[in-house]
Design a protein around this motif. Structure first.
Motif, PDB file in Angstrom:
ATOM      1  N   GLN A   1       0.830  -1.181   0.000  1.00 37.39           N
ATOM      2  CA  GLN A   1       0.000   0.000   0.000  1.00 37.39           C
ATOM      3  C   GLN A   1       0.874   1.243   0.000  1.00 37.39           C
ATOM      4  O   GLN A   1       1.891   1.300   0.699  1.00 37.39           O
ATOM      5  CB  GLN A   1      -0.883  -0.008   1.247  1.00 37.39           C
ATOM      6  CG  GLN A   1      -2.295   0.351   0.932  1.00 37.39           C
ATOM      7  CD  GLN A   1      -3.194   0.253   2.136  1.00 37.39           C
ATOM      8  OE1 GLN A   1      -2.809  -0.228   3.193  1.00 37.39           O
ATOM      9  NE2 GLN A   1      -4.402   0.718   1.969  1.00 37.39           N
ATOM     10  N   CYS A   2       0.506   2.206  -0.796  1.00 30.41           N
ATOM     11  CA  CYS A   2       1.242   3.467  -0.845  1.00 30.41           C
ATOM     12  C   CYS A   2       1.139   4.164   0.508  1.00 30.41           C
ATOM     13  O   CYS A   2       0.050   4.240   1.085  1.00 30.41           O
ATOM     14  CB  CYS A   2       0.669   4.351  -1.952  1.00 30.41           C
ATOM     15  SG  CYS A   2       1.379   5.999  -2.001  1.00 30.41           S
ATOM     16  N   SER A   3       2.272   4.644   1.003  1.00 31.05           N
ATOM     17  CA  SER A   3       2.295   5.273   2.325  1.00 31.05           C
ATOM     18  C   SER A   3       1.618   6.640   2.318  1.00 31.05           C
ATOM     19  O   SER A   3       1.274   7.178   3.363  1.00 31.05           O
ATOM     20  CB  SER A   3       3.730   5.449   2.803  1.00 31.05           C
ATOM     21  OG  SER A   3       4.430   4.260   2.668  1.00 31.05           O
ATOM     22  N   LYS A   4       1.470   7.198   1.145  1.00 29.44           N
ATOM     23  CA  LYS A   4       0.946   8.552   1.066  1.00 29.44           C
ATOM     24  C   LYS A   4      -0.558   8.576   0.778  1.00 29.44           C
ATOM     25  O   LYS A   4      -1.304   9.245   1.469  1.00 29.44           O
ATOM     26  CB  LYS A   4       1.700   9.308  -0.024  1.00 29.44           C
ATOM     27  CG  LYS A   4       1.720  10.789   0.187  1.00 29.44           C
ATOM     28  CD  LYS A   4       2.718  11.428  -0.737  1.00 29.44           C
ATOM     29  CE  LYS A   4       2.679  12.935  -0.561  1.00 29.44           C
ATOM     30  NZ  LYS A   4       3.685  13.584  -1.394  1.00 29.44           N
ATOM     31  N   CYS A   5      -0.974   7.833  -0.245  1.00 28.12           N
ATOM     32  CA  CYS A   5      -2.375   7.910  -0.643  1.00 28.12           C
ATOM     33  C   CYS A   5      -3.141   6.634  -0.347  1.00 28.12           C
ATOM     34  O   CYS A   5      -4.360   6.608  -0.443  1.00 28.12           O
ATOM     35  CB  CYS A   5      -2.490   8.253  -2.133  1.00 28.12           C
ATOM     36  SG  CYS A   5      -1.931   6.950  -3.237  1.00 28.12           S
ATOM     37  N   GLY A   6      -2.426   5.567   0.012  1.00 30.41           N
ATOM     38  CA  GLY A   6      -3.119   4.336   0.387  1.00 30.41           C
ATOM     39  C   GLY A   6      -3.475   3.429  -0.768  1.00 30.41           C
ATOM     40  O   GLY A   6      -4.098   2.397  -0.569  1.00 30.41           O
TER      41      GLY A   6
ATOM     42  N   TYR B   1       5.853   3.961  -2.135  1.00 25.54           N
ATOM     43  CA  TYR B   1       5.121   5.010  -2.820  1.00 25.54           C
ATOM     44  C   TYR B   1       4.627   4.485  -4.158  1.00 25.54           C
ATOM     45  O   TYR B   1       5.355   3.773  -4.849  1.00 25.54           O
ATOM     46  CB  TYR B   1       6.031   6.209  -3.077  1.00 25.54           C
ATOM     47  CG  TYR B   1       6.214   7.105  -1.882  1.00 25.54           C
ATOM     48  CD1 TYR B   1       7.024   6.721  -0.835  1.00 25.54           C
ATOM     49  CD2 TYR B   1       5.573   8.340  -1.809  1.00 25.54           C
ATOM     50  CE1 TYR B   1       7.191   7.539   0.260  1.00 25.54           C
ATOM     51  CE2 TYR B   1       5.742   9.162  -0.718  1.00 25.54           C
ATOM     52  CZ  TYR B   1       6.545   8.762   0.316  1.00 25.54           C
ATOM     53  OH  TYR B   1       6.719   9.579   1.407  1.00 25.54           O
ATOM     54  N   CYS B   2       3.400   4.844  -4.494  1.00 24.52           N
ATOM     55  CA  CYS B   2       2.922   4.533  -5.830  1.00 24.52           C
ATOM     56  C   CYS B   2       3.621   5.496  -6.788  1.00 24.52           C
ATOM     57  O   CYS B   2       4.203   6.487  -6.350  1.00 24.52           O
ATOM     58  CB  CYS B   2       1.402   4.654  -5.923  1.00 24.52           C
ATOM     59  SG  CYS B   2       0.756   6.322  -5.819  1.00 24.52           S
ATOM     60  N   VAL B   3       3.578   5.207  -8.069  1.00 23.21           N
ATOM     61  CA  VAL B   3       4.319   6.016  -9.038  1.00 23.21           C
ATOM     62  C   VAL B   3       3.847   7.472  -9.013  1.00 23.21           C
ATOM     63  O   VAL B   3       4.665   8.394  -9.021  1.00 23.21           O
ATOM     64  CB  VAL B   3       4.204   5.416 -10.458  1.00 23.21           C
ATOM     65  CG1 VAL B   3       4.820   6.331 -11.497  1.00 23.21           C
ATOM     66  CG2 VAL B   3       4.880   4.069 -10.515  1.00 23.21           C
ATOM     67  N   SER B   4       2.541   7.681  -8.913  1.00 22.72           N
ATOM     68  CA  SER B   4       2.009   9.051  -8.898  1.00 22.72           C
ATOM     69  C   SER B   4       2.565   9.850  -7.736  1.00 22.72           C
ATOM     70  O   SER B   4       2.985  11.001  -7.894  1.00 22.72           O
ATOM     71  CB  SER B   4       0.480   9.019  -8.777  1.00 22.72           C
ATOM     72  OG  SER B   4      -0.061   8.098  -9.647  1.00 22.72           O
ATOM     73  N   CYS B   5       2.577   9.232  -6.541  1.00 20.63           N
ATOM     74  CA  CYS B   5       3.050   9.933  -5.351  1.00 20.63           C
ATOM     75  C   CYS B   5       4.556  10.128  -5.395  1.00 20.63           C
ATOM     76  O   CYS B   5       5.059  11.147  -4.936  1.00 20.63           O
ATOM     77  CB  CYS B   5       2.653   9.177  -4.092  1.00 20.63           C
ATOM     78  SG  CYS B   5       0.910   9.282  -3.749  1.00 20.63           S
ATOM     79  N   ALA B   6       5.278   9.154  -5.955  1.00 18.77           N
ATOM     80  CA  ALA B   6       6.738   9.270  -6.060  1.00 18.77           C
ATOM     81  C   ALA B   6       7.113  10.430  -6.968  1.00 18.77           C
ATOM     82  O   ALA B   6       8.046  11.176  -6.686  1.00 18.77           O
ATOM     83  CB  ALA B   6       7.335   7.968  -6.569  1.00 18.77           C
TER      84      ALA B   6
HETATM   85 ZN    ZN Z   1       0.285   7.048  -3.689  1.00 18.88          ZN
END
Ligand code: ZN
Length: 94
Positions: A22-27, A69-74
């Motif tokens: 799971q992305c740490s930022k957006c889940g 991190y997902c790619v968008s958040c990274a």
């Molecule tokens: Zn994310």
């Protein structure tokens, strides 16, 4: 449909499924081989106090926290950048 990347942006290769993280930022749930992994050291002591204590010669343990991190958040947080085609194959820190 046209394929943007041969790898689909993943490091999976010919192996089957990879686990999800799971992305740490957006889940968002992202495949483990696609997510960007970051490990950082987190001290439980206030930095100013830690400096003071270190000066006196005490050892302050720091935990290691792993974040995905997902790619968008990274991209949004500046952890990965859009790179020139000639630069894309280089890995790790520059
Ligand atoms: Zn994310």
């Amino acid at each position: 449909m046209a394929k943007k990347r041969k790898s689909g942006g993943r490091a999976k290769g010919s192996s089957g499924k990879s686990g999800a993280v799971q992305c740490s930022k957006c889940g968002r749930v992202v495949p483990a081989d696609k997510a960007k992994k970051y490990t950082k050291r987190v001290s439980s002591v206030d930095p100013q106090l830690a400096r003071e204590l270190r000066k006196q010669g005490s050892f302050i343990p720091a935990r290691r926290v792993t974040e995905y991190y997902c790619v968008s958040c990274a991209v949004h947080s500046g952890r990965v950048q859009i790179r020139q085609a000639s630069e894309r194959r280089t890995r790790g820190r520059r």
